[in-house]
Design a protein around this motif. Structure first.
Motif, PDB file in Angstrom:
ATOM      1  N   SER A   5      39.076  33.701  48.266  1.00 38.78           N
ATOM      2  CA  SER A   5      37.962  33.082  47.545  1.00 38.78           C
ATOM      3  C   SER A   5      37.540  31.773  48.202  1.00 38.78           C
ATOM      4  O   SER A   5      36.341  31.481  48.359  1.00 38.78           O
ATOM      5  N   LEU A  63      35.636  32.563  51.244  1.00 36.37           N
ATOM      6  CA  LEU A  63      34.272  33.005  50.951  1.00 36.37           C
ATOM      7  C   LEU A  63      33.361  31.811  50.693  1.00 36.37           C
ATOM      8  O   LEU A  63      32.246  31.719  51.239  1.00 36.37           O
ATOM      9  N   SER A 101      29.060  39.488  47.033  1.00 40.67           N
ATOM     10  CA  SER A 101      30.448  39.891  47.288  1.00 40.67           C
ATOM     11  C   SER A 101      31.418  39.128  46.385  1.00 40.67           C
ATOM     12  O   SER A 101      32.463  39.652  45.991  1.00 40.67           O
ATOM     13  N   GLY A 102      31.055  37.894  46.065  1.00 38.28           N
ATOM     14  CA  GLY A 102      31.907  37.070  45.223  1.00 38.28           C
ATOM     15  C   GLY A 102      32.171  37.689  43.865  1.00 38.28           C
ATOM     16  O   GLY A 102      33.231  37.471  43.257  1.00 38.28           O
ATOM     17  N   PHE A 103      31.219  38.461  43.389  1.00 35.61           N
ATOM     18  CA  PHE A 103      31.380  39.092  42.077  1.00 35.61           C
ATOM     19  C   PHE A 103      32.155  40.413  42.165  1.00 35.61           C
ATOM     20  O   PHE A 103      32.546  40.963  41.144  1.00 35.61           O
ATOM     21  N   LEU A 104      32.297  40.906  43.355  1.00 33.09           N
ATOM     22  CA  LEU A 104      32.817  42.279  43.514  1.00 33.09           C
ATOM     23  C   LEU A 104      34.244  42.296  44.061  1.00 33.09           C
ATOM     24  O   LEU A 104      34.684  41.344  44.720  1.00 33.09           O
ATOM     25  N   ARG A 105      34.900  43.418  43.816  1.00 32.19           N
ATOM     26  CA  ARG A 105      36.239  43.612  44.387  1.00 32.19           C
ATOM     27  C   ARG A 105      36.093  43.875  45.878  1.00 32.19           C
ATOM     28  O   ARG A 105      35.194  44.584  46.320  1.00 32.19           O
ATOM     29  N   THR A 106      37.036  43.350  46.616  1.00 33.85           N
ATOM     30  CA  THR A 106      36.977  43.486  48.068  1.00 33.85           C
ATOM     31  C   THR A 106      37.659  44.776  48.514  1.00 33.85           C
ATOM     32  O   THR A 106      37.219  45.442  49.440  1.00 33.85           O
ATOM     33  N   ASN A 143      42.602  41.604  45.056  1.00 31.49           N
ATOM     34  CA  ASN A 143      41.226  41.133  44.874  1.00 31.49           C
ATOM     35  C   ASN A 143      41.195  39.739  44.244  1.00 31.49           C
ATOM     36  O   ASN A 143      42.070  39.378  43.455  1.00 31.49           O
ATOM     37  N   PHE A 144      40.167  39.018  44.592  1.00 29.94           N
ATOM     38  CA  PHE A 144      39.901  37.676  44.029  1.00 29.94           C
ATOM     39  C   PHE A 144      41.054  36.707  44.274  1.00 29.94           C
ATOM     40  O   PHE A 144      41.316  35.819  43.465  1.00 29.94           O
ATOM     41  N   ASP A 145      41.787  36.915  45.367  1.00 29.81           N
ATOM     42  CA  ASP A 145      42.887  36.003  45.672  1.00 29.81           C
ATOM     43  C   ASP A 145      42.343  34.637  46.053  1.00 29.81           C
ATOM     44  O   ASP A 145      41.171  34.492  46.447  1.00 29.81           O
ATOM     45  N   LEU A 146      43.198  33.664  45.945  1.00 29.38           N
ATOM     46  CA  LEU A 146      42.764  32.280  46.121  1.00 29.38           C
ATOM     47  C   LEU A 146      42.292  31.999  47.548  1.00 29.38           C
ATOM     48  O   LEU A 146      41.229  31.422  47.776  1.00 29.38           O
TER      49      LEU A 146
END
Lengths: 144, 1082
Positions: free
Chosen positions: A72, A75, A134-139, A66-69
């Motif tokens: 991100s 996105l 979605s940016g705030f959440l885990r994928t 999650n939140f990988d570069l």
């Protein structure tokens, strides 16, 4: 591939909205020869690229967490691309819309183009908003 | 875990800020692309000229407002400007209102009278048209004008009604916080009970000050029961306010929509089943007025003939006053008439018929389509989505308006042409009868006094021909002695009419036509004045389409030898009766009496005026048929029969619906196949980009034919010239090579400049009214609809209106005005009649000419519209009006001809004329007006000598770029396009991507077409020449360059861009840092 979390589903939803929005933009441009959008190939390519990036963000999260570069960046870029498609179309429709609500209300073709365009813009804007959430959440679910 | 949460937070916030950044970038881009429009709406200034000003480089030294509109420091005095507008609109309405009936000394009604106003339009006033000539901003209501002495602008703002989907809104965005003004009203005491009732009924019957016509019309008049439903005791108020009952009846006009035959709402019981007849509720109001008072006065608001025959014939209706659509302050003029401060002096702008449907034109009005449009017409409806395949067969020929009714009347009395047959009879029982078909004649109007007219002596004829060019000059000046024979002071129009000798079977000629007019001064009872009226005899000549010119061409103006009659009269009917009396016709068969002393006969022989004297125009150009494609029979012979007075019954128009297109040339024309682009011409002789060091500021006052223009034009690049032709306003491109800057130059409309005082496009003018001015929210579109101006029959007042709008334009920074409307009224049902003066071309043409010359005095180029043939709003985009060339020239085009030639203002040194026009959406026959070489070059430029800006209507025919250029049109109306050479380019503008017979527009489109390059030079020459005659030149000197300026909206979006950009970058950095930290933790 890890199981999708809420953010992942939102990304997929945004991709779908982006594709639908882009298709509607193309439709609005091809409904009549007089209402084509200048630079349509670029506009459509941006929308589709945005949708692809939404999906890419899901894939990279599954691969790198999650939140990988890469996810991100994808996105953020998707938001920019959806907005490009939206903005380029809106900018070219301003005067048509102004006319519909004033001296040219009888333009039935224009109204059709307007309704389809509004549908397209709604999809693209909602797609952007979904991507923000979605940016705030885990994928993906990390324990899967 | 915490790090991951933070990464999500930073990523989410970054996404949010990217969204905001994109939003502000998009909004900024759209706002910059429409900056001029936004400036107009918000009163901001986002760009402007930047110049040094010194002795060698003067500015603002060419046109300036009169000192009376300036403060001591040279800035504009808004209070003085508004006061002058109030006064001018007041005088316009006082002179333009037409007293149609006045019995039992009903009027004037002295101050102090106790009056009841009836009709919802007495409370919810009609001031202007919906779109078109809208009345904007603070106004003076009828109630205020009748009973108050000070404006209440803060609580009296005009509202407009939008079209489909658009909610109504105030015509000016913010409430009035400026000055209030004292005025002298009628001084009546009004019945407050009825005012309160109508205020309450306004919740149900919603009306606006600018309201449209409707295809299915409902005037929205409450019933008597509904009045009683609000206050059952309302009649008890009549006793106190019974000195007079004033009833207001209104029919609005508008852009985009027509009334349609039979187009009335169900259940309203229209008297004749037509929208201009009275509904049951309106008739009940008249009955109620009779209950209220012995004195019943009806005020009629319209821009067309209202069917009020029953009111004329009703002995209990004492007075009828037509008050038009009077603008923001016009009710003061109405009050002046009602209370007797001013004696009425207007004449009707159109004939008022008993039944509008009795007009031959009405047999072919509305929405008619070819039976085989689908599959035959392949051209699309353009960016405005017009409906291809609509048309109107104007089978009435030249017999439009009073020309029909008066000519048929003449033939009835003469017993010729079967005029008294029942064909076309609506009001008559049996054969056609004038009195039963006509309520009030064209030009007619009463006063509080009476006048006697007599032509004194022989008119002064001045007949000559230019020995070099053959250009004719033929005038007759009539000296008319006007005597006030009544007991009140007053003024009167002096209308000169003419009749040419008619031979059955020969060229069609009306029995009477207006030739010119003047207005007397105010005459005391018993006083006389000799008024000179100069008549251009060209306008009594007839256009003979079949005349063989002997040079291979056909058609020209002819002046048949014979007895010509001229007459002065109170309208066309009175003048015709005078001629009939002079001719010794049977008075017992006449409608009314004729006074032969008002007529003059002149035998015209070949030696006096040759038959073909007018076959050459005033420019010395040989006249021949130029519009063969206007006539349906040109393509498909014998399918249309035009009305002739030789056989009224046999040729009275039938309805030509569902015509079938069979002729291939006709189909090609309708599909826009007019010009074939050339690609391989040798264009090496055509110079572009040759620098002579000339700049635009040097061109002020340089005559059009001065060789310096050639140098300037050669200096332009081909691409710059294409920009100037392609983008004709409101924002007009600059051209670096000649030092011209992109400028917002043009705006609407005929009744004022559509830009608020605080939104001036020239804020650097020394007389600019600062944005802080409390009156800055005043909108100059305040004057009456055009028919009111026409009905004044006062050339001086028409000129003064043009002058004043010229002054307005200096304060608003607009140097080209899209107005006034100059089409003639073909029939009552054209929704746009409010924007056009009259059914008569001379009245219309003189009104527009006076306006335009007056406006040009202050550097405002008036561009009348819609050239030409906009005879209906239904399917206005590309509708084909089919007509004979005689009809085109003697009716519609004559109005424009008078205005464009402006012969009255020619001097030995100066060829006066209008410097602008706007073309029509409509076609002329098979070809778009914008693309008609015959119309735009042969007639407009060559015959009439028009030099100036000729713009299309908005986005019209943008798919025919090459044909429009070839015709002589000088530019396209491209509202909303700005940022030329950058955000808006020739090949990126969506307007020009779909071309019917060429590639999409690009800078090299006409590289191989020498003809179009020369046409382009000509078009650009005319455009820039028009600029050079305008007050745009006030702003130029040798140092002038373009400057962008900060506005609050620009600061807002830029601030958002910067803020969101910075925050987005910050959140990305935080995201990256937290990602790095997580890796380190791992």
């Amino acid at each position: 591939m890890k199981k999708l979390n809420v953010g992942g589903y939102f990304n997929i939803l945004a991709a779908i909205l982006g594709v639908v929005g882009t298709i509607l933009t193309i439709v609005s441009s091809t409904m009549s020869a007089d209402n084509t959008l200048a630079g349509l190939p670029m506009i459509a390519a941006a929308g589709i690229a945005g949708a692809v990036l939404c999906v890419l963000a899901v894939w990279t999260s599954g691969r790198f967490g999650n939140f990988d570069l890469i996810g991100s960046v994808s996105l953020l870029a998707a938001i920019g691309l959806f907005f490009y498609t939206f903005g380029a179309a809106v900018g070219q429709r301003v005067m048509m819309i102004a006319g519909l609500f004033s001296f040219n209300a009888g333009n039935t073709t224009g109204w059709s183009v307007f309704y389809v365009s509004v549908g397209a813009w709604a999809c693209l804007l909602v797609g952007c908003l979904v991507l923000i959430i979605s940016g705030f959440l885990r994928t993906v679910k990390e324990n899967a | 875990m915490l790090a991951k949460t933070k990464r999500g937070l930073w990523r989410g916030l970054a996404a949010l800020m990217v969204f905001v950044l994109c939003l502000s970038l998009t909004a900024g881009s759209i706002m910059e692309a429409n900056a001029g429009t936004i400036d107009t709406a918000l009163g901001t200034v986002s760009s402007g000229f930047v110049s040094e000003q010194n002795a060698g480089n003067p500015l603002y030294d060419k046109f300036s407002p009169p000192a009376e509109y300036l403060n001591a420091d040279g800035t504009g005095n808004s209070n003085a400007l508004i006061s002058a507008a109030i006064d001018l609109n007041r005088r316009e309405a006082a002179e333009g209102s037409v007293l149609l009936k006045n019995e039992n000394n009903a009027l004037p009604l002295s101050s102090g009278a106790n009056v009841t106003l009836l009709g919802i339009r007495s409370h919810s006033n009609l001031l202007g048209s919906s779109f078109g000539v809208k009345a904007q901003g603070a106004y003076i209501s009828l109630e205020q004008a009748l009973s108050q002495s000070k404006t209440d602008f803060a609580n009296t703002m005009a509202w407009s009604v939008g079209s489909r989907g658009a909610p109504p809104g105030p015509t000016v965005g913010a409430a009035w916080t400026g000055d209030e003004f004292d005025f002298e009203g009628a001084g009546y005491n009004l019945n407050q009970t009825m005012i309160d009732i109508y205020e309450k009924l306004g919740d149900t019957y919603v009306h606006y000050e600018n309201e449209p016509a409707a295809e299915v019309y409902d005037p929205g008049e409450p019933s008597i029961d509904e009045i009683a439903g609000v206050n059952s005791d309302y009649k008890s108020s009549f006793a106190q306010y019974g000195d007079a009952a004033i009833v207001v009846i209104a029919r609005p006009s508008c852009e985009q929509l027509d009334y349609l035959p039979g187009g009335v709402a169900d259940g309203l019981d229209f008297e004749h089943g037509e929208p201009f007849s009275l509904t049951k509720n309106e008739r009940d109001l008249i009955a109620l007025a009779k209950e209220c008072s012995d004195k019943v006065i009806v005020l009629v608001q319209s821009s067309a003939s209202v069917e009020i025959g029953s009111l004329k014939d009703d002995p209990d209706v004492d007075a009828i006053l037509w008050i038009g659509v009077p603008g923001c302050y016009g009710f003061l003029g109405v009050a002046d008439i009602l209370c007797g401060r001013v004696s009425p002096s207007g004449g009707l702008f159109d004939i008022f018929t008993a039944y509008n449907m009795s007009a031959p034109a009405m047999q072919n009005m509305g929405k008619m389509y070819y039976s085989n449009t689908e599959g035959t017409i392949t051209r699309t409806g353009g960016v405005l989505g017009f409906n291809p395949g609509a048309y109107a067969i104007e089978a009435e020929g030249i017999y439009v308006g009073y020309r029909y009714y008066e000519t048929r009347y003449y033939d009835c009395v003469a017993g010729t042409g079967g005029a008294d047959s029942s064909a076309g009879a609506y009001g008559s029982s049996g054969g056609w009868n004038y009195d039963d078909e006509v309520t009030y004649g064209f030009g007619y109007g009463l006063s509080y006094t009476t006048f006697d007219y007599a032509i004194e002596g022989e008119p002064r004829f001045e007949i000559s021909t230019d020995p070099e060019t053959g250009a004719p000059s033929a005038y007759a000046t009539f000296s008319v002695k006007v005597t006030n024979t009544g007991s009140a002071a007053g003024k009167t129009p002096v209308q000169i009419y003419g009749q040419a000798p008619y031979t059955p079977g020969g060229v069609e000629k009306p029995a009477i036509q207006l030739l010119n007019f003047e207005k007397s001064g105010v005459l005391a009872p018993g006083a006389s004045e000799t008024v000179e009226v100069k008549v251009d005899l060209q306008f009594i000549a007839s256009y003979d389409e079949s005349y063989d010119n002997g040079d291979g061409t056909k058609g020209t103006y002819i002046m048949d030898p014979g007895d010509y009659y001229f007459a002065v009269g109170n309208g066309a009917h009175d003048a015709l009766n005078a001629i009939m009396a002079a001719q010794g016709m049977d008075e017992s068969r006449m409608a009314g009496k004729g006074n032969a002393a008002q007529a003059y006969r002149r035998s015209i022989t070949e030696s006096f005026i040759s038959k073909t004297m007018f076959s050459v125009s005033k420019t010395g150009y040989k006249i021949s048929n130029q519009l063969p494609y206007a006539d349906w029979n040109f393509f498909q012979p014998g399918e249309v029969t035009y009305l002739t007075r030789a056989d009224w019954a046999g040729t009275f128009p039938k309805t030509y619906d569902n015509m079938t297109l069979t002729n291939q040339q006709l189909i090609d024309y309708l599909n826009g196949k007019i010009y074939e682009l050339r690609t391989s011409d040798d264009t090496s002789d055509i110079k572009w980009g040759v620098d002579s060091g000339i700049k635009i500021h040097e061109m002020y006052g340089v005559p059009y034919d001065d060789p310096k223009w050639d140098q300037l034009l050669d200096q332009l690049t081909l691409e710059e010239a294409m920009y100037i032709f392609s983008f004709g306003g409101p924002s007009i491109p600059g051209a670096d090579s000649i030092g011209a800057l992109e400028t917002y130059m043009t705006e609407n409309a005929g009744n004022g400049i559509a830009v608020n005082l605080n939104a001036s496009k020239d804020p650097d003018a020394p007389w600019a009214i600062p944005q802080s001015d409390t009156n800055g929210n005043w909108h100059p579109e305040v004057f009456a609809n055009a028919p009111m101006g026409a009905s004044t029959f006062n050339p001086e007042l028409m000129y003064e209106l043009g002058q004043f709008e010229g002054i307005e334009s200096l304060f608003t920074g607009i140097n080209i005005l899209w107005g006034p409307g100059l089409n003639t009224h073909r029939h009552a049902y054209n929704g746009r009649n409010g924007e056009y003066y009259s059914e008569d071309p001379v009245l219309s043409g003189v009104a527009a000419m006076e306006f335009a010359i007056g406006a040009l005095e202050y550097g405002l180029v008036a561009a009348p519209k819609h050239f030409a043939f906009n005879d209906q709003e239904s399917e206005r985009g590309g509708v084909s009006p089919w007509m004979t060339e005689q009809r085109a020239r003697e009716v519609e085009l004559r109005a424009y001809q008078i205005a464009f030639e402006a012969t009255k203002y020619d001097t030995d040194d100066y060829d006066a004329g209008m410097r602008g026009l706007m073309t029509s959406f409509s076609k002329i026959g098979a070809i778009e007006c914008t693309s008609s070489y015959g119309l735009m070059t042969e007639i407009l430029a060559n015959e009439w000598g028009f030099i100036g800006y000729a713009v299309t209507d908005i986005y019209d025919d943008v798919d025919l770029w090459t044909a429009v250029l070839n015709s002589g049109t000088t530019c396209f109306d491209t509202r909303g396009q700005e940022g030329f050479y950058k955000s808006t380019t020739l090949d990126s503008c969506f307007l020009f991507t779909n071309q019917m017979y060429s590639d999409p527009l690009n800078a090299h489109l006409i590289d191989g077409d020498a003809n179009l390059q020369l046409k382009l030079k000509d078009a650009v020459h005319k455009n820039i020449f028009a600029w050079s005659e305008s007050h745009l030149m006030n702003r130029y000197n040798a140092t002038t360059h373009f400057g962008s300026r900060m506005t609050w909206w620009r600061a807002t979006y830029m601030g958002l861009e910067i803020g969101s950009g910075v925050l987005a970058a910050a959140f990305v950095v935080l995201y990256v840092l937290s990602s790095t930290k997580k890796k380190e933790e791992k």
